[in-house]
Design a protein around this motif. Structure first.
Motif, PDB file in Angstrom:
ATOM      1  N   VAL A  29       0.853  -1.197   0.000  1.00 45.35           N
ATOM      2  CA  VAL A  29       0.000   0.000   0.000  1.00 45.35           C
ATOM      3  C   VAL A  29       0.883   1.239   0.000  1.00 45.35           C
ATOM      4  O   VAL A  29       1.709   1.430   0.888  1.00 45.35           O
ATOM      5  CB  VAL A  29      -0.945   0.038   1.224  1.00 45.35           C
ATOM      6  CG1 VAL A  29      -1.930   1.192   1.087  1.00 45.35           C
ATOM      7  CG2 VAL A  29      -1.680  -1.273   1.371  1.00 45.35           C
ATOM      8  N   LYS A  30       0.715   2.041  -1.035  1.00 38.36           N
ATOM      9  CA  LYS A  30       1.552   3.234  -1.196  1.00 38.36           C
ATOM     10  C   LYS A  30       0.730   4.504  -1.038  1.00 38.36           C
ATOM     11  O   LYS A  30      -0.490   4.450  -0.937  1.00 38.36           O
ATOM     12  CB  LYS A  30       2.171   3.232  -2.598  1.00 38.36           C
ATOM     13  CG  LYS A  30       3.307   2.232  -2.776  1.00 38.36           C
ATOM     14  CD  LYS A  30       3.936   2.445  -4.141  1.00 38.36           C
ATOM     15  CE  LYS A  30       5.126   1.571  -4.395  1.00 38.36           C
ATOM     16  NZ  LYS A  30       6.327   1.888  -3.664  1.00 38.36           N
ATOM     17  N   ARG A  54     -11.535   8.917   0.410  1.00 40.03           N
ATOM     18  CA  ARG A  54     -12.515   7.886   0.728  1.00 40.03           C
ATOM     19  C   ARG A  54     -12.051   6.939   1.834  1.00 40.03           C
ATOM     20  O   ARG A  54     -12.793   6.092   2.303  1.00 40.03           O
ATOM     21  CB  ARG A  54     -12.854   7.088  -0.533  1.00 40.03           C
ATOM     22  CG  ARG A  54     -13.662   7.925  -1.534  1.00 40.03           C
ATOM     23  CD  ARG A  54     -14.149   7.089  -2.700  1.00 40.03           C
ATOM     24  NE  ARG A  54     -13.053   6.740  -3.615  1.00 40.03           N
ATOM     25  CZ  ARG A  54     -13.133   5.798  -4.563  1.00 40.03           C
ATOM     26  NH1 ARG A  54     -14.240   5.102  -4.688  1.00 40.03           N
ATOM     27  NH2 ARG A  54     -12.110   5.555  -5.357  1.00 40.03           N
ATOM     28  N   LYS A  55     -10.772   7.082   2.244  1.00 42.39           N
ATOM     29  CA  LYS A  55     -10.189   6.244   3.295  1.00 42.39           C
ATOM     30  C   LYS A  55     -10.274   4.747   2.958  1.00 42.39           C
ATOM     31  O   LYS A  55     -10.685   3.921   3.781  1.00 42.39           O
ATOM     32  CB  LYS A  55     -10.848   6.510   4.660  1.00 42.39           C
ATOM     33  CG  LYS A  55     -10.845   7.988   5.073  1.00 42.39           C
ATOM     34  CD  LYS A  55      -9.465   8.484   5.420  1.00 42.39           C
ATOM     35  CE  LYS A  55      -9.438   9.966   5.730  1.00 42.39           C
ATOM     36  NZ  LYS A  55      -8.110  10.567   5.606  1.00 42.39           N
ATOM     37  N   ILE A  56      -9.939   4.410   1.704  1.00 39.51           N
ATOM     38  CA  ILE A  56      -9.876   3.007   1.290  1.00 39.51           C
ATOM     39  C   ILE A  56      -8.621   2.811   0.427  1.00 39.51           C
ATOM     40  O   ILE A  56      -8.017   3.792  -0.016  1.00 39.51           O
ATOM     41  CB  ILE A  56     -11.123   2.584   0.458  1.00 39.51           C
ATOM     42  CG1 ILE A  56     -11.265   3.498  -0.778  1.00 39.51           C
ATOM     43  CG2 ILE A  56     -12.388   2.650   1.295  1.00 39.51           C
ATOM     44  CD1 ILE A  56     -12.309   3.005  -1.764  1.00 39.51           C
ATOM     45  N   THR A  57      -8.240   1.558   0.183  1.00 38.63           N
ATOM     46  CA  THR A  57      -7.145   1.309  -0.751  1.00 38.63           C
ATOM     47  C   THR A  57      -7.746   0.901  -2.093  1.00 38.63           C
ATOM     48  O   THR A  57      -8.760   0.215  -2.139  1.00 38.63           O
ATOM     49  CB  THR A  57      -6.210   0.182  -0.254  1.00 38.63           C
ATOM     50  OG1 THR A  57      -6.935  -1.063  -0.258  1.00 38.63           O
ATOM     51  CG2 THR A  57      -5.698   0.467   1.148  1.00 38.63           C
ATOM     52  N   ILE A  58      -7.124   1.382  -3.182  1.00 44.98           N
ATOM     53  CA  ILE A  58      -7.604   0.986  -4.509  1.00 44.98           C
ATOM     54  C   ILE A  58      -6.454   0.424  -5.331  1.00 44.98           C
ATOM     55  O   ILE A  58      -5.313   0.889  -5.233  1.00 44.98           O
ATOM     56  CB  ILE A  58      -8.260   2.166  -5.279  1.00 44.98           C
ATOM     57  CG1 ILE A  58      -7.499   3.474  -5.007  1.00 44.98           C
ATOM     58  CG2 ILE A  58      -9.712   2.331  -4.916  1.00 44.98           C
ATOM     59  CD1 ILE A  58      -8.083   4.654  -5.726  1.00 44.98           C
ATOM     60  N   SER A  59      -6.774  -0.583  -6.152  1.00 44.80           N
ATOM     61  CA  SER A  59      -5.743  -1.241  -6.943  1.00 44.80           C
ATOM     62  C   SER A  59      -5.184  -0.254  -7.960  1.00 44.80           C
ATOM     63  O   SER A  59      -5.939   0.442  -8.637  1.00 44.80           O
ATOM     64  CB  SER A  59      -6.354  -2.441  -7.657  1.00 44.80           C
ATOM     65  OG  SER A  59      -5.353  -3.070  -8.416  1.00 44.80           O
TER      66      SER A  59
END
Ligand code: ADP
Ligand code: MG
Ligand code: ZN
Length: 467
Positions: A206-207, A247-252
């Motif tokens: 996660v970057k 959005r406080k999520i991780t996205i690919s």
């Protein structure tokens, strides 16, 4: 399992890693702190900053890493607008250990976190998205940061939960500040990527995480996301995901590059650097005392309580102040005043910078308390004034009239008054001597904390005895 890749800027250096442009790029108008070398123009040659090697080696030693016999630099090729040369000069252990350090460890609350390796490399420039979003039409680039010295610290995947990550980063940040190699409170001076995996799944990187606070959230999110995939029997693929701050999520973002994608080659423009044993020894001797050694010394030499010693030793600003302000006799009181009173007044970086308090004046103030010239309560008011104005303790005390009242006749008058105003409490004190403290408190209130507590108690007892 969680592993970290942490990038720390060497913010206290004068110049960039391979040229003489300034390292403190923050102070310049965009694209004015650049030269042909950091822009990678044809015909230029990098020249390694020796101070950067010294400071990075100090980090390696402080993290209990071994240092190599020779340093090697490599080109990591990739195309991105913030990278003017189209490659980053970094380090790699392609021909044996040639990075600044490897195989270290640090202890966090009894748990050992192993350090895989430490490398010295250059920071790229900065991209600024007009409208602060990656989806806008216009992206601006500022190359002032390109080529500034960066140390990458890679841990083994030894963390078991986000909490351990937070403790580790706090300890690391204190350690870097204490070494004097970096100011971790500067925006962007310490950045971390997290690698997260759960049992049976591949690791996900996660970057793009902006703060330590978000890092903890990002790891939480990633653990939950992976657990839910596992429950539904969906394979977890190895990939790089970006933290979406809004959005406080991780996205690919992309499948992960392999080493091959970077086409690593030896940076032929920088020769192998022989790491002379004597030179490393001389750097070792220059290293400031470690936080744990300071803490130990505060406890054993001055009998400062372990918790106070820990708080004091961990913070460079306060421990420097303590070192300059204390002597053999007043160490405990100086430590006490700093941790219980001063830290509340001067907690953030900005306040530390604006604080005008000097070690000399702090020590004078402690001696005024010790000599019975002022009470602890008045000392706190004086401290506030010293932080704001930098005036000497004795001036403040005489000007504002903070001097302690121990004159018995003056105190007797005040006690008479208090007893008149508090007849019920006075009667209670006659019957139950335990409640006399309430009356002491009233005297303190009337004198704004200037009454000498011992004399007040003595006089009150005498007075109550006659009722
Ligand atoms: P890369 O260049 O692929 O990012 P690095 O060696 O720079 O590789 O970083 C690898 C990082 O991934 C390290 O921080 C390491 O601790 C972490 N890591 C390795 N295996 C796992 C795993 N199974 N789960 C979580 N993190 C891992
Ligand atoms: Mg990496
Ligand atoms: Zn330059």
């Amino acid at each position: 399992m969680i592993g970290l890749e942490i990038h720390c800027q060497l913010t206290n250096l004068a110049s960039k890693l391979f040229c003489t442009c300034k390292a403190n790029y923050r102070e310049f108008e965009p694209n004015t702190n650049i030269c042909p070398v950091c822009m990678g123009l044809p015909g230029t040659l990098p020249r390694l900053n020796k101070k950067a090697v010294e400071k990075a080696t100090m980090i390696a030693l402080a993290l209990n890493c071994s240092t190599p016999a020779r340093l090697g630099f490599f080109r990591k090729n990739y195309f991105y607008p913030d990278l003017p040369k189209n490659f980053q000069i970094t380090q790699l252990n392609m021909y044996g250990p040639t990075s600044i350090g490897e195989k270290g460890k640090i202890d966090i609350e009894g748990k050992e976190i192993r350090i895989r390796r430490i490398q010295l490399e250059e920071d790229p420039g900065r991209l600024i998205y007009e409208g602060a979003s990656e989806r806008t039409a216009i992206t601006l680039v500022d190359y002032n940061r390109a080529g500034t010295p960066l140390v990458e610290i890679v841990t083994e995947p030894d963390f078991e939960n986000p909490r351990q990550v937070r403790i580790f980063l706090n300890i690391l940040s204190d350690l870097l500040a204490n070494l004097g190699v970096s100011d971790p409170t500067l925006e962007g001076a310490m950045r971390a990527d997290a690698n997260v995996s759960i049992e049976g799944g591949s690791r996900v990187e996660v970057k793009n995480i902006g703060s330590f606070y978000d890092l903890e959230k990002a790891i939480h999110f990633e653990l939950t996301r992976q657990e839910s995939l596992k429950e539904r029997n969906i394979p977890i693929i190895q990939e790089t995901r970006h933290w979406d701050d809004r959005r406080k999520i991780t996205i690919s973002s992309r499948t992960k590059e392999e080493d091959e994608d970077y086409r690593y080659v030896l940076e032929g423009d920088i020769p192998w650097v022989v790491m002379d044993k004597n030179l490393i020894e001389s750097w070792k001797r220059k290293m400031p005392e470690s936080i744990s050694s300071k803490k130990h010394r505060y406890i054993t030499k001055y009998a400062i309580p372990p918790q106070v010693a820990d708080v004091l030793a961990s913070d460079k600003y306060y421990s420097d102040l303590f070192e300059d302000a204390h002597d053999e006799s007043n160490a405990k009181e100086v430590a006490n005043l700093i941790t219980t009173d001063l830290m509340g007044l001067v907690d953030t970086r900005e306040k530390k910078e604006r604080s005008k308090i000097t070690a000399k004046h702090l020590s004078d103030l402690v001696n005024l308390i010790r000599g019975g010239k002022i009470t602890r309560t008045s000392a706190k008011s004086a401290l506030q004034e010293m932080v704001k104005t930098g005036r000497p303790a004795s001036d403040i005390v005489s000007d504002v009239g903070l001097g302690k009242i121990s004159d018995e006749s003056e105190l007797k008058k005040i006690i008479e008054q208090v007893i008149l105003e508090e007849p019920i409490a006075a009667q209670q004190a006659v019957e139950n001597p335990q409640t006399i403290n309430y009356l002491v408190g009233k005297v303190m209130q009337k004198t704004k904390g200037k009454a000498d507590p011992a004399t007040t108690l003595k006089l009150l007892k005498e007075k109550i005895g006659t009722i």
